[in-house]
Design a protein around this motif. Structure first.
Motif, short mmCIF file in Angstrom:
data_model
loop_
_atom_site.label_atom_id
_atom_site.label_comp_id
_atom_site.label_asym_id
_atom_site.label_seq_id
_atom_site.Cartn_x
_atom_site.Cartn_y
_atom_site.Cartn_z
N ASP A 127 0.83 -1.21 0.00
CA ASP A 127 0.00 0.00 0.00
C ASP A 127 0.87 1.26 0.00
N ASN A 128 2.08 1.13 0.52
CA ASN A 128 3.03 2.24 0.65
C ASN A 128 2.64 3.28 1.69
N HIS A 129 1.47 3.14 2.26
CA HIS A 129 1.02 4.05 3.32
C HIS A 129 0.20 3.27 4.34
N LYS A 130 0.16 3.74 5.57
CA LYS A 130 -0.65 3.12 6.61
C LYS A 130 -1.94 3.91 6.83
N LEU A 131 -3.01 3.17 7.10
CA LEU A 131 -4.25 3.81 7.53
C LEU A 131 -4.30 3.93 9.04
N ASN A 132 -3.59 3.03 9.72
CA ASN A 132 -3.41 3.12 11.16
C ASN A 132 -2.07 2.50 11.51
N SER A 133 -1.63 2.71 12.72
CA SER A 133 -0.26 2.32 13.09
C SER A 133 -0.06 0.82 13.15
N ASN A 134 -1.13 0.04 13.16
CA ASN A 134 -1.01 -1.42 13.26
C ASN A 134 -1.02 -2.12 11.91
N GLN A 135 -1.25 -1.40 10.85
CA GLN A 135 -1.38 -2.01 9.54
C GLN A 135 -0.02 -2.28 8.91
N LYS A 136 0.14 -3.49 8.37
CA LYS A 136 1.37 -3.83 7.64
C LYS A 136 1.28 -3.26 6.23
N ILE A 137 2.33 -2.57 5.82
CA ILE A 137 2.30 -1.89 4.52
C ILE A 137 2.39 -2.87 3.37
N SER A 138 3.31 -3.85 3.47
CA SER A 138 3.55 -4.79 2.37
C SER A 138 3.32 -6.23 2.82
N SER A 139 2.89 -7.07 1.87
CA SER A 139 2.67 -8.49 2.15
C SER A 139 2.72 -9.25 0.83
N PRO A 140 3.35 -10.44 0.80
CA PRO A 140 3.58 -11.15 -0.47
C PRO A 140 2.30 -11.52 -1.22
N ILE A 141 2.43 -11.61 -2.52
CA ILE A 141 1.37 -12.07 -3.42
C ILE A 141 1.81 -13.38 -4.04
N LYS A 142 0.90 -14.34 -4.11
CA LYS A 142 1.19 -15.60 -4.79
C LYS A 142 0.05 -15.92 -5.76
N GLY A 158 -0.84 -9.29 -0.11
CA GLY A 158 -1.24 -10.38 0.78
C GLY A 158 -2.18 -11.40 0.19
N VAL A 159 -2.35 -11.39 -1.14
CA VAL A 159 -3.34 -12.24 -1.79
C VAL A 159 -2.70 -13.52 -2.32
N THR A 160 -3.41 -14.64 -2.15
CA THR A 160 -3.06 -15.89 -2.82
C THR A 160 -4.19 -16.28 -3.74
N GLY A 164 -5.56 -22.85 -11.04
CA GLY A 164 -6.71 -23.03 -11.92
C GLY A 164 -7.81 -22.00 -11.77
N ALA A 165 -7.59 -20.98 -10.95
CA ALA A 165 -8.62 -19.96 -10.75
C ALA A 165 -8.73 -19.03 -11.96
N VAL A 166 -9.91 -18.41 -12.10
CA VAL A 166 -10.17 -17.42 -13.14
C VAL A 166 -10.64 -16.14 -12.47
N SER A 171 -11.93 -6.87 -12.08
CA SER A 171 -12.03 -7.21 -10.66
C SER A 171 -10.89 -6.59 -9.85
N VAL A 172 -11.15 -6.40 -8.57
CA VAL A 172 -10.12 -5.98 -7.61
C VAL A 172 -9.98 -7.10 -6.59
N VAL A 173 -8.82 -7.74 -6.57
CA VAL A 173 -8.59 -8.89 -5.70
C VAL A 173 -7.85 -8.43 -4.46
N ASN A 174 -8.54 -8.43 -3.32
CA ASN A 174 -7.92 -8.01 -2.06
C ASN A 174 -8.04 -9.08 -0.98
N ARG A 175 -8.42 -10.31 -1.42
CA ARG A 175 -8.51 -11.44 -0.49
C ARG A 175 -8.17 -12.71 -1.26
N ASP A 176 -7.89 -13.79 -0.55
CA ASP A 176 -7.52 -15.05 -1.20
C ASP A 176 -8.65 -15.59 -2.06
#
Length: 199
Positions: A127-142, A158-160, A164-166, A171-176
């Motif tokens: 995200d490069n920015h935090k919305l609150n102090s507890n949020q992790k800015i970066s997380s791997p994508i697979k 943070g998405v996996t 075989g998925a389509v 779309s905006v993918v923000n969850r597995d």
């Protein structure tokens, strides 16, 4: 496929990466830090121009101690802008990505084998920015094997995406996303299970 290669640029890239399996097409902008590492086990083509279409500016930026690993045959078309940040790792399996890719790797992005990724796709693990102090800015994508991603899709941190998925266009993918499912929407949700697709 190999016409329009700039021999000097191809030679330059071969020297930088110690690989003759990498082909960069004309007018590709390269910025590779001296400590950046590229490992190519098979064929990697970057900046391919569609027949009879205009060439779009294409670039690869690799910062200090960044790492690009190409495991299989992988092709990325013209208009791509790829940035791999310091200490970040980008792994490409096999398949292709259409024109106008925007890929920003700040931690780790892994794309599997036999993937089909369409035009105007954004993949960004930070995200490069935090919305609150507890949020992790970066997380791997697979992104798994045999995944099909439609045009104008955005994939966020943070998405996996399972094998075989389509992912439907726009779309905006923000969850597995589970394997062998069709996902669509903003944000993307599973619309159908047990899907199969063919090239």
């Amino acid at each position: 496929m190999l016409k329009n290669i700039n021999p000097l640029q191809t030679f330059y890239m071969s020297v930088k990466t110690r690989s003759k399996k990498i082909r960069f097409y004309r007018n590709v902008h390269l910025h590779l830090n001296k400590q950046a590492k590229v490992e190519c086990k098979n064929r990697f083509e970057f900046g391919i121009q569609y027949p009879n279409e205009i060439y779009l500016p294409t670039q690869l930026v690799m910062k200090q101690d960044s790492y690009l690993l190409v495991q299989g045959d992988f092709a990325i078309f013209t208009g791509a802008r790829i940035s791999i940040d310091r200490h970040a790792k980008l792994v490409l399996g096999s398949g292709y990505i259409g024109s106008n890719l925007r890929l920003c790797c700040f931690e780790a992005i892994e794309i599997g084998y036999d993937v089909a990724i369409s035009e105007h796709v954004t993949i960004r693990d930070s995200d490069n920015h935090k919305l609150n102090s507890n949020q992790k800015i970066s997380s791997p994508i697979k992104i798994g094997d045999r995944v099909w991603i439609g045009m104008n899709v955005t994939i966020l941190k943070g998405v996996t995406i399972g094998n075989g998925a389509v992912i439907a266009a726009g779309s905006v993918v923000n969850r597995d996303i589970p394997p062998k499912t069709l996902a669509a929407g903003v944000p993307a949700i599973v619309k159908k299970h047990d899907v199969t697709w063919e090239k």
